[in-house]
Structure formats: C-alpha cells, structure tokens
Write an enzyme that holds these catalytic residues in place. Structure first.
Site, PDB file in Angstrom:
ATOM      1  N   ILE A   1      -7.225   6.411  -0.407  1.00  0.00           N
ATOM      2  CA  ILE A   1      -6.175   6.057  -1.363  1.00  0.00           C
ATOM      3  C   ILE A   1      -6.455   4.644  -1.873  1.00  0.00           C
ATOM      4  CG2 ILE A   1      -3.660   5.882  -1.694  1.00  0.00           C
ATOM      5  CD1 ILE A   1      -4.597   8.706  -0.797  1.00  0.00           C
TER       6      ILE A   1
ATOM      7  N   TYR B   1     -10.346   4.095  15.007  1.00  0.00           N
ATOM      8  CA  TYR B   1      -9.355   4.588  14.041  1.00  0.00           C
ATOM      9  C   TYR B   1      -9.257   6.120  14.089  1.00  0.00           C
ATOM     10  CZ  TYR B   1      -7.073   4.766   9.377  1.00  0.00           C
ATOM     11  OH  TYR B   1      -6.214   4.969   8.317  1.00  0.00           O
TER      12      TYR B   1
ATOM     13  N   ALA C   1       2.557   2.071   9.617  1.00  0.00           N
ATOM     14  CA  ALA C   1       1.748   0.872   9.871  1.00  0.00           C
ATOM     15  C   ALA C   1       0.403   1.241  10.485  1.00  0.00           C
ATOM     16  CB  ALA C   1       2.502  -0.063  10.817  1.00  0.00           C
TER      17      ALA C   1
ATOM     18  N   GLY D   1     -18.378   4.757  11.970  1.00  0.00           N
ATOM     19  CA  GLY D   1     -17.839   3.395  12.018  1.00  0.00           C
ATOM     20  C   GLY D   1     -16.370   3.310  12.384  1.00  0.00           C
TER      21      GLY D   1
ATOM     22  N   GLN E   1     -15.133   9.705  11.316  1.00  0.00           N
ATOM     23  CA  GLN E   1     -15.773   8.884  10.284  1.00  0.00           C
ATOM     24  C   GLN E   1     -16.738   7.906  10.951  1.00  0.00           C
ATOM     25  OE1 GLN E   1     -15.968   8.649   6.914  1.00  0.00           O
ATOM     26  NE2 GLN E   1     -17.257   6.851   7.201  1.00  0.00           N
TER      27      GLN E   1
ATOM     28  N   GLY F   1      -6.282  10.989   2.420  1.00  0.00           N
ATOM     29  CA  GLY F   1      -7.698  10.689   2.325  1.00  0.00           C
ATOM     30  C   GLY F   1      -7.846   9.255   1.850  1.00  0.00           C
TER      31      GLY F   1
ATOM     32  N   GLY G   1       0.803  -1.225   0.000  1.00  0.00           N
ATOM     33  CA  GLY G   1       0.000   0.000   0.000  1.00  0.00           C
ATOM     34  C   GLY G   1       0.834   1.271   0.000  1.00  0.00           C
TER      35      GLY G   1
HETATM   36  N1  CAA Z   1     -23.446   8.559   8.020  1.00  0.00           N
HETATM   37  C1  CAA Z   1     -24.679   8.445   8.553  1.00  0.00           C
HETATM   38  N2  CAA Z   1     -25.354   7.309   8.640  1.00  0.00           N
HETATM   39  C2  CAA Z   1     -24.754   6.214   8.191  1.00  0.00           C
HETATM   40  C3  CAA Z   1     -23.461   6.251   7.634  1.00  0.00           C
HETATM   41  C4  CAA Z   1     -22.807   7.486   7.543  1.00  0.00           C
HETATM   42  N3  CAA Z   1     -21.590   7.607   7.009  1.00  0.00           N
HETATM   43  N4  CAA Z   1     -23.108   5.003   7.285  1.00  0.00           N
HETATM   44  C5  CAA Z   1     -24.149   4.214   7.618  1.00  0.00           C
HETATM   45  N5  CAA Z   1     -25.142   4.948   8.139  1.00  0.00           N
HETATM   46  C6  CAA Z   1     -26.439   4.494   8.606  1.00  0.00           C
HETATM   47  C7  CAA Z   1     -27.018   3.467   7.677  1.00  0.00           C
HETATM   48  O1  CAA Z   1     -27.698   4.080   6.629  1.00  0.00           O
HETATM   49  C8  CAA Z   1     -27.935   2.693   8.590  1.00  0.00           C
HETATM   50  O2  CAA Z   1     -29.099   3.448   8.832  1.00  0.00           O
HETATM   51  P1  CAA Z   1     -30.514   2.721   9.078  1.00  0.00           P
HETATM   52  O3  CAA Z   1     -30.304   1.865  10.319  1.00  0.00           O
HETATM   53  O4  CAA Z   1     -31.464   3.839   9.268  1.00  0.00           O
HETATM   54  O5  CAA Z   1     -30.764   1.911   7.859  1.00  0.00           O
HETATM   55  C9  CAA Z   1     -27.166   2.682   9.873  1.00  0.00           C
HETATM   56  O6  CAA Z   1     -26.295   3.831   9.839  1.00  0.00           O
HETATM   57  C10 CAA Z   1     -26.334   1.437   9.990  1.00  0.00           C
HETATM   58  O7  CAA Z   1     -25.686   1.486  11.192  1.00  0.00           O
HETATM   59  P2  CAA Z   1     -24.938   0.219  11.722  1.00  0.00           P
HETATM   60  O8  CAA Z   1     -24.250   0.538  12.979  1.00  0.00           O
HETATM   61  O9  CAA Z   1     -25.893  -0.948  11.729  1.00  0.00           O
HETATM   62  O10 CAA Z   1     -23.854   0.023  10.563  1.00  0.00           O
HETATM   63  P3  CAA Z   1     -23.366  -1.292   9.897  1.00  0.00           P
HETATM   64  O11 CAA Z   1     -23.029  -2.274  10.953  1.00  0.00           O
HETATM   65  O12 CAA Z   1     -24.283  -1.690   8.819  1.00  0.00           O
HETATM   66  O13 CAA Z   1     -22.005  -0.829   9.161  1.00  0.00           O
HETATM   67  C11 CAA Z   1     -19.876   0.225   9.017  1.00  0.00           C
HETATM   68  C12 CAA Z   1     -21.254   0.201   9.703  1.00  0.00           C
HETATM   69  C13 CAA Z   1     -19.181  -1.109   9.158  1.00  0.00           C
HETATM   70  C14 CAA Z   1     -19.047   1.240   9.742  1.00  0.00           C
HETATM   71  C15 CAA Z   1     -20.012   0.586   7.545  1.00  0.00           C
HETATM   72  O14 CAA Z   1     -20.829   1.723   7.426  1.00  0.00           O
HETATM   73  C16 CAA Z   1     -18.658   0.904   6.924  1.00  0.00           C
HETATM   74  O15 CAA Z   1     -17.859   0.036   6.646  1.00  0.00           O
HETATM   75  N6  CAA Z   1     -18.382   2.194   6.687  1.00  0.00           N
HETATM   76  C17 CAA Z   1     -17.117   2.645   6.096  1.00  0.00           C
HETATM   77  C18 CAA Z   1     -16.231   3.186   7.149  1.00  0.00           C
HETATM   78  C19 CAA Z   1     -15.028   3.784   6.451  1.00  0.00           C
HETATM   79  O16 CAA Z   1     -15.107   4.746   5.713  1.00  0.00           O
HETATM   80  N7  CAA Z   1     -13.863   3.234   6.716  1.00  0.00           N
HETATM   81  C20 CAA Z   1     -12.671   3.718   6.097  1.00  0.00           C
HETATM   82  C21 CAA Z   1     -11.714   2.564   5.887  1.00  0.00           C
HETATM   83  S1  CAA Z   1     -10.326   3.048   4.908  1.00  0.00           S
HETATM   84  C22 CAA Z   1      -9.412   3.966   5.949  1.00  0.00           C
HETATM   85  O17 CAA Z   1      -9.664   4.097   7.107  1.00  0.00           O
HETATM   86  C23 CAA Z   1      -8.206   4.621   5.340  1.00  0.00           C
HETATM   87  C24 CAA Z   1      -8.196   6.067   5.635  1.00  0.00           C
HETATM   88  O18 CAA Z   1      -7.388   6.506   6.447  1.00  0.00           O
HETATM   89  C25 CAA Z   1      -9.122   6.961   4.901  1.00  0.00           C
END
Ligand code: CAA
Length: 240
Positions: free
Chosen positions: A180, A147, A83, A143, A141, A178, A13
């Site tokens: 990547i 992190y 890391a 979820g 963020q 952001g 990465g």
């Molecule tokens: N904003 C507001 N509401 C949100 C949302 C958001 N960003 N994302 C999900 N929701 C809502 C959904 O629409 C859902 O609403 P309803 O219940 O009304 O349908 C509800 O929240 C779901 O909540 P849950 O707690 O049940 O969520 P989940 O278990 O289904 O999944 C998650 C949650 C695993 C965090 C998933 O949303 C996810 O993977 N999100 C991405 C997180 C992310 O961006 N990670 C970055 C990884 S890369 C990185 O980190 C590198 C870097 O430095 C940038």
C-alpha cells in the site's frame, strides 16, 4: 452517539485512513500513535478525533490509555489493531532488537490492546475487532522473518479469539493488505520496490482508503456473521 472505536497506529498511513473512515461512519474514534507527534497533531486537527500516545508494545501503557478512553468516550466497542513496524534484514544479518521490536509491536501489541477490552465486549454482547495482518504473513517475504512471523501470528490470534467470542456477539477478523502507498512501503529500496510492483496484477500500489473500507465493512454493526476470516487486499499479488 456512535460506537466507540480505537485505532492503533491511527494517525498515519492505513491507520489514518481507517480513523477517517470510521469517523465518517459516525463512530467516536480514538486514534493512538507510537511516536510521531507532528503527524498525530495533524491528524487531530484534520479529523477532530481524540488522539493519544501509546506504545502498544507496553502493556501498562495500553491499559492506562484504554482506561482514559473509556472515561472520556465510554467502553470500547470497536478495536482496530493496526499499529505495526518493520525492521527488514535477512535472518543471518538480523539483530536481537530487530526481532524483538517487530514481535513486540506487531504481535504482542494485539494481546496488550485486546486483553483489557475483551471482557467488557463479552459482557455487553457486542464487539468488533479487526486486526491488520499482511500479505507477507500469508506468503512470507525475503528479509522479513520477524514481520512475516508476527503477521502470521496475527492471523492465528484472529482465528482463535474468533472461536472464543463467536457466541458473545464479538466478531474478530483480519485484513491482510498487500503493498500500500504508505511511508512503510516507501522505505523499501527503490529497486526492490520496482520488482515488487511488477508482481502486482492490478499494476499499482494499493491506497490506504482501499484498506480502510474493508476494515469499516468488518467493523459495522450489520456485519455479525463474518468472523475468523482474513480479507486479502493486495491487487491480486497473492491469492488465498
Ligand atoms: N528473493 C530472492 N533473492 C533475493 C531477494 C528476493 N526477494 N531479495 C534479494 N535477494 C538476493 C539478492 O539478489 C542478493 O543476491 P546476491 O548475494 O547473489 O547478489 C542477496 O539476496 C542479498 O542478500 P542480503 O541478505 O545481503 O540482502 P541485503 O542485506 O542486501 O538486503 C533486504 C535484504 C534488506 C531484506 C532487502 O532485500 C529489502 O529491503 N527487501 C524488501 C523487503 C520487503 O519487501 N519489505 C516489505 C516492507 S513493507 C511491508 O512490510 C508492508 C506490508 O505489509 C506489505
């Protein structure tokens, strides 16, 4: 001989791109990796750098590997704390392991790697430390309480250590990428990733080499007056 540089998570990465870039700049690079042996061997073969296994969450492992690097290459002059892991879940669903692992790797890892080398850098009057933060440590963020907390901590660590070392020729900066195009981002559910991409003004994911050139810029000998800063590399997704 070029500067001795250590890149944690340096075989895949963003870390791979940083290793490649610092090597191209003439440094003697040691790339550390946590667990993916196959990727690590590929990195060693492709880039011809020293590759060593080290879980940055384990302080004794860090001390041992840094000692090995020092005896093979010389004192560490450039440290890139890259890391990082994710264990995404809403807090109400997060378990203790998800919390602990992210804090231990992404935040404690900085202490474990930096503490053993900081004294030498101060004594020699030169050092470049670049810490990889994240847009999500800046803006939060959904979820990612674990992190986002760790990456916000990376920025605080960077500023505090920059103050402590400013008069010793040691600069300490952060780069906050952001989204990547890496394995880490590929793990984000496709529908979620689409909404994230729609939010990036540049209209695409970033490339690892675009982050690596920022790290190289901050790690250069000529760059002695930027310290304690956070350089954001996020396609305009969050402007600070
Ligand atoms: N904003 C507001 N509401 C949100 C949302 C958001 N960003 N994302 C999900 N929701 C809502 C959904 O629409 C859902 O609403 P309803 O219940 O009304 O349908 C509800 O929240 C779901 O909540 P849950 O707690 O049940 O969520 P989940 O278990 O289904 O999944 C998650 C949650 C695993 C965090 C998933 O949303 C996810 O993977 N999100 C991405 C997180 C992310 O961006 N990670 C970055 C990884 S890369 C990185 O980190 C590198 C870097 O430095 C940038």
């Amino acid at each position: 001989m070029g500067r001795v540089a250590v890149v944690t998570g340096g075989t895949r990465g963003i870390g791979y791109a940083v290793t490649q870039r610092l090597k191209a700049d003439g440094m003697q690079v040691a790339a550390l990796y946590g667990g993916n042996d196959e990727a690590a061997m590929r990195c060693r073969d492709e880039l011809g750098v020293l590759v060593l296994k080290c879980d940055v969450a384990e302080s004794l492992e860090c001390r041992a590997v840094l000692g090995e690097i020092e005896s093979l290459l010389g004192p560490v002059e450039v440290l890139v704390n890259n890391a990082g892991v994710t264990r995404d879940a809403s807090l109400h669903k997060m378990n203790d392991n998800d919390w602990d692992r992210v804090i231990r790797v992404d935040l404690n890892g900085l202490y474990n790697m930096t503490r053993p080398v900081i004294g030498g850098m101060r004594d020699r009057g030169f050092g470049r430390i670049v810490n990889i933060a994240s847009i999500n440590g800046q803006k939060g963020q959904f979820g990612q309480t674990n992190y986002s907390a760790a990456k916000a901590g990376v920025i605080g660590f960077t500023k505090a250590l920059a103050l402590e070392t400013a008069r010793k020729g040691v600069t300490v900066n952060a780069v906050a990428p952001g989204y990547i195009d890496t394995d880490m981002v590929a793990h984000v559910p496709q529908d979620v990733l689409e909404t994230i991409k729609a939010d990036i003004p540049v209209g695409r994911l970033g490339r690892p080499d675009e982050v690596a050139r920022c790290v190289a810029f901050l790690a250069a000998d000529e760059q002695g007056f930027i310290t304690g800063s956070t350089l954001t590399v996020n396609g305009g997704q969050y402007m600070v």
